[in-house]
Design an enzyme around this catalytic site. Sequence first.
Site, short mmCIF file in Angstrom:
data_model
loop_
_atom_site.label_atom_id
_atom_site.label_comp_id
_atom_site.label_asym_id
_atom_site.label_seq_id
_atom_site.Cartn_x
_atom_site.Cartn_y
_atom_site.Cartn_z
N HIS A 175 -9.04 38.16 -41.38
CA HIS A 175 -7.99 37.97 -42.41
C HIS A 175 -7.33 39.30 -42.81
O HIS A 175 -6.82 39.44 -43.91
CB HIS A 175 -8.54 37.23 -43.64
CG HIS A 175 -8.88 35.80 -43.33
ND1 HIS A 175 -7.94 34.80 -43.37
CD2 HIS A 175 -10.04 35.22 -42.92
CE1 HIS A 175 -8.52 33.65 -43.02
NE2 HIS A 175 -9.78 33.88 -42.75
N ASP A 233 -5.18 40.72 -40.40
CA ASP A 233 -3.97 40.89 -39.57
C ASP A 233 -2.68 40.65 -40.36
O ASP A 233 -1.74 41.44 -40.29
CB ASP A 233 -4.03 40.06 -38.27
CG ASP A 233 -4.19 38.57 -38.44
OD1 ASP A 233 -4.39 38.10 -39.59
OD2 ASP A 233 -4.11 37.85 -37.42
N ASP A 286 -4.47 36.56 -32.75
CA ASP A 286 -4.90 35.64 -31.70
C ASP A 286 -3.98 35.70 -30.49
O ASP A 286 -4.43 35.77 -29.35
CB ASP A 286 -4.93 34.20 -32.24
CG ASP A 286 -5.78 34.08 -33.49
OD1 ASP A 286 -6.52 35.03 -33.79
OD2 ASP A 286 -5.71 33.03 -34.15
C1 GLA Z 1 -6.79 32.77 -37.59
C2 GLA Z 1 -5.37 33.31 -37.52
C3 GLA Z 1 -5.36 34.82 -37.29
C4 GLA Z 1 -6.27 35.53 -38.27
C5 GLA Z 1 -7.63 34.86 -38.35
C6 GLA Z 1 -8.49 35.44 -39.44
O1 GLA Z 1 -7.41 32.90 -36.35
O2 GLA Z 1 -4.64 32.68 -36.49
O3 GLA Z 1 -4.05 35.31 -37.34
O4 GLA Z 1 -5.66 35.62 -39.53
O5 GLA Z 1 -7.52 33.46 -38.58
O6 GLA Z 1 -8.80 36.75 -39.16
#
Ligand code: GLA
Length: 381
Positions: free
Chosen positions: A33, A35, A169
Amino acid sequence: MELNQIRDKFKSLYGTEGVVYSSPGRINLIGEHTDYNGGFVLPGAIDKAMYCEIKPNGTDKVRAYALDLGESAEFGLEENDLPAKQWAKYIFGVCREMIKRGAKIPGFDTVFAGDVPLGAGMSSSAALESCFGFAINDQFGLGFDLFEIAKIGQATEHNYVGVMCGIMDQFASCFGKEGSLIRLDCRSLEYQYVPFNPEGYRLVLVNTCVSHNLAEGAYNKRRLSCEAVAHAIKKRHPEVELLRDANLDMLREVANEVSAEDYIRAEFVIEEIQRLLDACAALEKGDYETVGKKMYETHIGLSRKYEVSCDELDFLNDLARRCGVTGSRVMGGGFGGCTINLVKNELYDEFIKRANTDYEQKFGIKPKVYDVIIKDGARKL
Ligand code: GLA
């Protein structure tokens, strides 16, 4: 094998052969959390991926078949052609985001499938977006670079799926490199490959096999909390755009100007960004004990401050600690999915045995276990 099934299905549906592409899911060692707050993350692409076969069909329509679901969809590429099926929205969204950036995309036929477990926190949806982004870009010579393909995937989530995710991701799915994690600065998108081969340890995911459905709304709500606090801090410190730019002292200054809930969320994020930097420094020295300690701290933060864990994940984390596992935490967005565990070789068998038996005894569900193998990102096969 899945790939042959894709090829067979494509042939039988469309009477011809296309080109096959793939793009993987991801793990994230630490930095959760962070990014969408402009902070750092440390993901790696894995050996589980989405695959699509694709070929232009001479019309202005997309004909798509989701092999794993046995479902098909046909749609045009104008904004008001949004398909009803959720999986088709991903393909449509990727195309639309490319068109918005000036691309011309003719109709095409496609069959896709994958082995990234859904709802497990391994980013099956980013894998799908990156797979189609990479494939369509290559097929039609659109000239987008990998950065833009990752951003197109992220924009698809924002505008066609409704998840206000960060870039981690899609970036990991596009840029993954065998044997390496990616230390990514999510604001500048500068990145370094960090070779990851922890001698004497194994990295293993344990999937709770639950995915609590509050995920999307709760995720967006977390993001809003972070933005509200960054905004409050910016009034005193104009240089602060995102929580990445803030520190705990700045946060304390605005304690009376933000809600208690927003405060604690922001505290987690500011601490988590520092934890990632500490973990990277420890990794450089091969100090896996410290890396593991940071992973446990992340779990506590995600569970108690950010509140994105759940009973099943907390149970597995606790079990890891009791088994003497070096590091363990919930991975990805949260509310279900996997824990990621850094385990000494000699403890591995015992830990996995107990994870299987104790978890099933407690929740009546068998967990799934995946050894992490770090592989390359999006590619043509
Ligand atoms: C999901 C979101 C990412 C990131 C994670 C938590 O995977 O798609 O962008 O925020 O949660 O780190």
